[in-house]
Design a protein around this motif. Structure first.
Motif, PDB file in Angstrom:
ATOM      1  N   THR A  65       0.813  -1.202   0.000  1.00 42.69           N
ATOM      2  CA  THR A  65       0.000   0.000   0.000  1.00 42.69           C
ATOM      3  C   THR A  65       0.851   1.259   0.000  1.00 42.69           C
ATOM      4  O   THR A  65       2.000   1.256   0.431  1.00 42.69           O
ATOM      5  CB  THR A  65      -0.922   0.043   1.237  1.00 42.69           C
ATOM      6  OG1 THR A  65      -0.145   0.368   2.399  1.00 42.69           O
ATOM      7  CG2 THR A  65      -1.622  -1.278   1.458  1.00 42.69           C
ATOM      8  N   LYS A  66       0.251   2.332  -0.483  1.00 40.37           N
ATOM      9  CA  LYS A  66       0.784   3.670  -0.259  1.00 40.37           C
ATOM     10  C   LYS A  66      -0.036   4.252   0.880  1.00 40.37           C
ATOM     11  O   LYS A  66      -1.222   4.572   0.709  1.00 40.37           O
ATOM     12  CB  LYS A  66       0.671   4.535  -1.516  1.00 40.37           C
ATOM     13  CG  LYS A  66       1.208   5.950  -1.311  1.00 40.37           C
ATOM     14  CD  LYS A  66       1.047   6.798  -2.569  1.00 40.37           C
ATOM     15  CE  LYS A  66       1.565   8.214  -2.330  1.00 40.37           C
ATOM     16  NZ  LYS A  66       1.389   9.084  -3.529  1.00 40.37           N
ATOM     17  N   THR A  84      -5.753   6.944   4.651  1.00 38.19           N
ATOM     18  CA  THR A  84      -5.858   6.283   3.360  1.00 38.19           C
ATOM     19  C   THR A  84      -4.727   5.297   3.132  1.00 38.19           C
ATOM     20  O   THR A  84      -3.563   5.583   3.440  1.00 38.19           O
ATOM     21  CB  THR A  84      -5.851   7.341   2.231  1.00 38.19           C
ATOM     22  OG1 THR A  84      -6.992   8.204   2.407  1.00 38.19           O
ATOM     23  CG2 THR A  84      -5.920   6.694   0.858  1.00 38.19           C
ATOM     24  N   GLN A  92      -3.650   3.374  -0.299  1.00 38.07           N
ATOM     25  CA  GLN A  92      -3.924   3.220  -1.727  1.00 38.07           C
ATOM     26  C   GLN A  92      -3.379   1.892  -2.236  1.00 38.07           C
ATOM     27  O   GLN A  92      -2.199   1.583  -2.029  1.00 38.07           O
ATOM     28  CB  GLN A  92      -3.304   4.361  -2.528  1.00 38.07           C
ATOM     29  CG  GLN A  92      -3.975   5.705  -2.318  1.00 38.07           C
ATOM     30  CD  GLN A  92      -3.370   6.786  -3.191  1.00 38.07           C
ATOM     31  OE1 GLN A  92      -2.279   6.626  -3.751  1.00 38.07           O
ATOM     32  NE2 GLN A  92      -4.050   7.917  -3.309  1.00 38.07           N
ATOM     33  N   ASP A 129      -4.557  -1.345  -5.458  1.00 37.63           N
ATOM     34  CA  ASP A 129      -5.529  -1.901  -6.392  1.00 37.63           C
ATOM     35  C   ASP A 129      -5.924  -3.303  -5.940  1.00 37.63           C
ATOM     36  O   ASP A 129      -5.118  -4.044  -5.366  1.00 37.63           O
ATOM     37  CB  ASP A 129      -4.954  -1.957  -7.807  1.00 37.63           C
ATOM     38  CG  ASP A 129      -4.669  -0.565  -8.363  1.00 37.63           C
ATOM     39  OD1 ASP A 129      -5.478   0.351  -8.095  1.00 37.63           O
ATOM     40  OD2 ASP A 129      -3.644  -0.398  -9.051  1.00 37.63           O
TER      41      ASP A 129
END
Length: 322
Positions: free
Chosen positions: A57-58, A67, A69, A71
């Motif tokens: 993740t970011k 958050t 981020q 996919d």
């Protein structure tokens, strides 16, 4: 799928030993109640944690919506959402985990925006978050540069949610201890102590303030957020029965009275930095907290009153120093 930290003492001990609180790891684990992990839903929450996808993740803990981020294919998103759903109700947030927006009951980001301007710069500071729920505010402190953050809250569901957030937004300097504040071992070197949404649940609010004082180093800052009423420095409301459907609300002082209390407990330079009425936009039911919320706690004919006829929730933020 990676193996997530289980809801058991061993997993917590391992996390503490690799954290900035390593020197206190044994004492912190010893402070746990023997029943801390004995909740009837603990296995279900542990299974939900194990079902979370293993992703890179970011992470952005410094955003109003915390958050991560990444996919995720549609089928895996459905499985992740089912796991997240096993941990409802989500009360503090909001969060974004990949494609999923977890719209929590509280817009905790609004509260953070009211609190943050009053905080001493957090860079390099050790923070204690008392009654911090799933750790939203602890993560915001880390995102603002705190070097070590310890969240203490006895609710095991919130601990499962915290581990979920750590799965997607890994922060090695943030830990959570699923126990009561009163069981916390002797640690008096925190630069910042948060007590937000806790004081009105205490049968002895002065004892709570005195305990917060003991946790701060000299010169450290207390950030206190609690329900208040309007009035002078002698105004205190003690509900008979429930307040806004809550059974465990004991003392609602005025902000002026609260400053007097802080002075009696040894704090200096207490000042009110915000007073805001809680609205149904800030606290409400959502997909992720589908149960009753503030709307059901207010008088349908006069939202300035609770269903019991008391003044509707008004919250103050007060800061003070040891």
């Amino acid at each position: 799928m990676r193996e997530c930290p289980p809801l058991e003492v061993a997993g917590l001990h391992a996390r503490l030993r690799s954290s900035p609180f390593a020197s206190h790891a044994d004492a912190l684990v010893d402070a746990l109640d023997a029943q801390a992990f004995a909740h009837g839903d603990a296995r279900r929450w542990a299974d939900a944690l194990a079902a979370l996808p293993d992703v890179v993740t970011k992470a952005m803990p410094d955003q109003d919506t915390i958050t991560a981020q990444f996919d995720l294919p549609a089928d895996d998103t459905e499985l992740m959402n089912a796991a997240l759903g096993e941990m409802r109700p989500w009360r503090k947030g909001p969060f974004v985990f990949g494609p999923t927006f977890v719209d929590t009951e509280w817009r905790s980001d609004w509260k953070w925006q009211r609190v943050a301007p009053a905080l001493a710069p957090l860079a390099g500071r050790r923070v204690l978050d008392v009654g911090g729920g799933n750790g939203y505010f602890s993560m915001r402190c880390a995102g603002a540069g705190a070097s070590a953050v310890l969240n203490v809250d006895p609710t095991l569901l919130f601990y499962a949610q915290f581990l979920t957030a750590m799965h997607f937004v890994p922060l090695d300097n943030v830990c959570m201890l699923p126990t009561t504040f009163e069981r916390l071992p002797e640690m008096d070197d925190f630069d910042t102590v948060l007590s937000m949404g806790v004081l009105y649940h205490r049968r002895s609010p002065l004892d709570h303030l005195a305990d917060l004082y003991k946790r701060l180093r000299p010169g450290g800052q207390l950030v206190l957020e609690t329900l208040v009423i309007k009035g002078d420095d002698q105004a205190v409301f003690v509900p008979q029965g429930r307040y806004a459907r809550m059974r465990n609300v004991f003392f609602l002082p005025s902000a002026h009275a609260l400053k007097v209390w802080l002075g009696r407990c040894g704090f200096h330079h207490a000042r009110v930095v915000d007073i805001t009425a809680t609205t149904v936009e800030e606290q409400r039911s959502t997909q992720w907290m589908p149960f009753e919320s503030l709307t059901q706690c207010l008088d349908t004919d006069d939202p300035r009153l609770t269903v019991e006829g008391h003044p509707a929730p008004l919250r103050a933020v007060i800061v003070a120093e040891r």
